[in-house]
Design a protein around this motif. Structure first.
Motif, PDB file in Angstrom:
ATOM      1  N   VAL A  62       0.797  -1.226   0.000  1.00 17.16           N
ATOM      2  CA  VAL A  62       0.000   0.000   0.000  1.00 17.16           C
ATOM      3  C   VAL A  62       0.832   1.280   0.000  1.00 17.16           C
ATOM      4  O   VAL A  62       0.318   2.347  -0.297  1.00 17.16           O
ATOM      5  N   LEU A  63       2.142   1.175   0.334  1.00 17.54           N
ATOM      6  CA  LEU A  63       3.010   2.345   0.421  1.00 17.54           C
ATOM      7  C   LEU A  63       4.387   2.011  -0.128  1.00 17.54           C
ATOM      8  O   LEU A  63       4.757   0.845  -0.240  1.00 17.54           O
ATOM      9  N   GLY A  64       5.169   3.060  -0.409  1.00 17.38           N
ATOM     10  CA  GLY A  64       6.558   2.882  -0.793  1.00 17.38           C
ATOM     11  C   GLY A  64       7.431   3.856  -0.026  1.00 17.38           C
ATOM     12  O   GLY A  64       6.979   4.945   0.341  1.00 17.38           O
ATOM     13  N   VAL A  65       8.687   3.480   0.205  1.00 14.47           N
ATOM     14  CA  VAL A  65       9.618   4.403   0.867  1.00 14.47           C
ATOM     15  C   VAL A  65       9.779   5.628  -0.029  1.00 14.47           C
ATOM     16  O   VAL A  65       9.922   5.503  -1.248  1.00 14.47           O
ATOM     17  N   GLY A  66       9.689   6.817   0.562  1.00 20.33           N
ATOM     18  CA  GLY A  66       9.773   8.061  -0.202  1.00 20.33           C
ATOM     19  C   GLY A  66       8.416   8.669  -0.507  1.00 20.33           C
ATOM     20  O   GLY A  66       8.334   9.839  -0.867  1.00 20.33           O
ATOM     21  N   ASP A  67       7.337   7.882  -0.368  1.00 18.51           N
ATOM     22  CA  ASP A  67       5.994   8.419  -0.603  1.00 18.51           C
ATOM     23  C   ASP A  67       5.681   9.507   0.415  1.00 18.51           C
ATOM     24  O   ASP A  67       6.104   9.440   1.571  1.00 18.51           O
ATOM     25  N   ILE A  68       4.908  10.491  -0.009  1.00 21.70           N
ATOM     26  CA  ILE A  68       4.371  11.496   0.914  1.00 21.70           C
ATOM     27  C   ILE A  68       2.935  11.066   1.221  1.00 21.70           C
ATOM     28  O   ILE A  68       2.151  10.806   0.300  1.00 21.70           O
ATOM     29  N   ILE A  69       2.623  10.990   2.519  1.00 26.58           N
ATOM     30  CA  ILE A  69       1.294  10.526   2.912  1.00 26.58           C
ATOM     31  C   ILE A  69       0.551  11.585   3.706  1.00 26.58           C
ATOM     32  O   ILE A  69       1.155  12.469   4.312  1.00 26.58           O
ATOM     33  N   ARG A  70      -0.763  11.467   3.678  1.00 26.55           N
ATOM     34  CA  ARG A  70      -1.670  12.275   4.509  1.00 26.55           C
ATOM     35  C   ARG A  70      -2.236  11.291   5.524  1.00 26.55           C
ATOM     36  O   ARG A  70      -2.839  10.285   5.146  1.00 26.55           O
ATOM     37  N   ALA A  71      -2.009  11.563   6.810  1.00 31.77           N
ATOM     38  CA  ALA A  71      -2.401  10.621   7.862  1.00 31.77           C
ATOM     39  C   ALA A  71      -3.050  11.375   9.012  1.00 31.77           C
ATOM     40  O   ALA A  71      -2.987  12.606   9.092  1.00 31.77           O
ATOM     41  N   LYS A  72      -3.661  10.617   9.916  1.00 31.38           N
ATOM     42  CA  LYS A  72      -4.279  11.225  11.096  1.00 31.38           C
ATOM     43  C   LYS A  72      -3.566  10.741  12.340  1.00 31.38           C
ATOM     44  O   LYS A  72      -3.239   9.561  12.469  1.00 31.38           O
ATOM     45  N   VAL A  73      -3.306  11.675  13.279  1.00 29.82           N
ATOM     46  CA  VAL A  73      -2.641  11.356  14.546  1.00 29.82           C
ATOM     47  C   VAL A  73      -3.652  10.673  15.467  1.00 29.82           C
ATOM     48  O   VAL A  73      -4.762  11.181  15.653  1.00 29.82           O
ATOM     49  N   ILE A  74      -3.255   9.517  16.050  1.00 33.33           N
ATOM     50  CA  ILE A  74      -4.166   8.826  16.970  1.00 33.33           C
ATOM     51  C   ILE A  74      -3.523   8.572  18.336  1.00 33.33           C
ATOM     52  O   ILE A  74      -4.056   7.825  19.141  1.00 33.33           O
ATOM     53  N   SER A  75      -2.363   9.187  18.598  1.00 37.44           N
ATOM     54  CA  SER A  75      -1.759   9.068  19.932  1.00 37.44           C
ATOM     55  C   SER A  75      -1.329  10.442  20.402  1.00 37.44           C
ATOM     56  O   SER A  75      -1.158  11.361  19.606  1.00 37.44           O
ATOM     57  N   ARG A  76      -1.119  10.573  21.715  1.00 39.46           N
ATOM     58  CA  ARG A  76      -0.871  11.871  22.321  1.00 39.46           C
ATOM     59  C   ARG A  76       0.592  12.313  22.262  1.00 39.46           C
ATOM     60  O   ARG A  76       0.878  13.492  22.212  1.00 39.46           O
ATOM     61  N   ASP A  77       1.530  11.365  22.316  1.00 37.43           N
ATOM     62  CA  ASP A  77       2.947  11.723  22.473  1.00 37.43           C
ATOM     63  C   ASP A  77       3.795  11.160  21.343  1.00 37.43           C
ATOM     64  O   ASP A  77       3.458  10.145  20.757  1.00 37.43           O
ATOM     65  N   PRO A  78       4.952  11.814  21.079  1.00 43.50           N
ATOM     66  CA  PRO A  78       5.867  11.257  20.069  1.00 43.50           C
ATOM     67  C   PRO A  78       6.544   9.993  20.595  1.00 43.50           C
ATOM     68  O   PRO A  78       6.716   9.902  21.798  1.00 43.50           O
ATOM     69  N   PRO A  79       6.945   9.034  19.747  1.00 45.31           N
ATOM     70  CA  PRO A  79       6.619   9.041  18.309  1.00 45.31           C
ATOM     71  C   PRO A  79       5.114   8.840  18.128  1.00 45.31           C
ATOM     72  O   PRO A  79       4.523   7.966  18.748  1.00 45.31           O
ATOM     73  N   TYR A  80       4.525   9.678  17.288  1.00 43.62           N
ATOM     74  CA  TYR A  80       3.080   9.670  17.126  1.00 43.62           C
ATOM     75  C   TYR A  80       2.616   8.452  16.343  1.00 43.62           C
ATOM     76  O   TYR A  80       3.206   8.096  15.334  1.00 43.62           O
ATOM     77  N   THR A  81       1.533   7.826  16.823  1.00 44.50           N
ATOM     78  CA  THR A  81       0.906   6.748  16.065  1.00 44.50           C
ATOM     79  C   THR A  81      -0.035   7.402  15.059  1.00 44.50           C
ATOM     80  O   THR A  81      -0.807   8.295  15.405  1.00 44.50           O
ATOM     81  N   LEU A  82       0.073   6.957  13.811  1.00 45.36           N
ATOM     82  CA  LEU A  82      -0.724   7.519  12.720  1.00 45.36           C
ATOM     83  C   LEU A  82      -1.635   6.452  12.145  1.00 45.36           C
ATOM     84  O   LEU A  82      -1.327   5.261  12.219  1.00 45.36           O
ATOM     85  N   THR A  83      -2.744   6.887  11.561  1.00 50.08           N
ATOM     86  CA  THR A  83      -3.623   5.958  10.870  1.00 50.08           C
ATOM     87  C   THR A  83      -3.848   6.411   9.436  1.00 50.08           C
ATOM     88  O   THR A  83      -3.829   7.612   9.146  1.00 50.08           O
ATOM     89  N   LEU A  84      -4.049   5.424   8.555  1.00 54.08           N
ATOM     90  CA  LEU A  84      -4.439   5.683   7.160  1.00 54.08           C
ATOM     91  C   LEU A  84      -5.828   5.105   6.891  1.00 54.08           C
ATOM     92  O   LEU A  84      -6.249   5.008   5.745  1.00 54.08           O
TER      93      LEU A  84
END
Length: 154
Positions: free
Chosen positions: A85-107
């Motif tokens: 579904v993804l490749g290294v170097g891709d630019i993605i639009r994601a949503k943050v689902i955790s409060r602290d870094p490193p942030y957990t993201l969802t697609l």
């Protein structure tokens, strides 16, 4: 977390005003843009977050902020290999689902996913053909990506 000492001589009070780093800009449910930098074991996706959407504008982050997309957050339904579904170097639009870094993201939303990708064969920017298919206008290669349905930059 550092801060600035603030003196109030009239009231004889000294306080520390926290310095807000760009990391504290990110909140749960923020929409962020990031570059896929690694996919260890073809499962977890490591993302360098480069910007955040703010009232329709894209704001570039000053500091490097790391995001992680776990396998369960790549797609609705069946988990698949990240490289499907993804490749290294891709630019993605994601949503943050955790409060602290490193942030957990969802697609896991039609509006989330790849917004820019380059051809793995020749490096040309890929054009969106519709659905999950991107095609290289240069060499004709067709690749499958989890594309954001609200925006694609090429």
């Amino acid at each position: 977390m550092g801060g600035i000492v603030v003196r109030n001589d009239r009231e004889h009070v000294i306080s520390v005003k926290p310095i807000r780093s760009s990391n504290s800009l990110l909140k749960v449910n923020d929409i962020v843009y990031g570059k896929v930098v690694a996919m260890p074991n073809d499962r977890v996706v490591i993302v360098k977050i480069i910007g955040v959407e703010n009232n329709g504008n894209k704001v570039v982050l000053k500091d490097d902020v790391t995001g992680i997309v776990p396998p369960s957050q790549l797609l609705n339904g069946k988990p698949s290999g990240a490289s499907e579904v993804l490749g290294v170097g891709d630019i993605i639009r994601a949503k943050v689902i955790s409060r602290d870094p490193p942030y957990t993201l969802t697609l896991r939303d039609a509006q989330l996913g790849v917004v820019y990708a380059k051809c793995p064969r020749c490096g040309h920017p890929l054009k969106w053909k519709g659905g999950e298919l991107l095609q290289c206008p240069n060499c004709g290669a067709v690749v499958r990506r989890k594309v954001s349905l609200v925006e694609y930059w090429a």
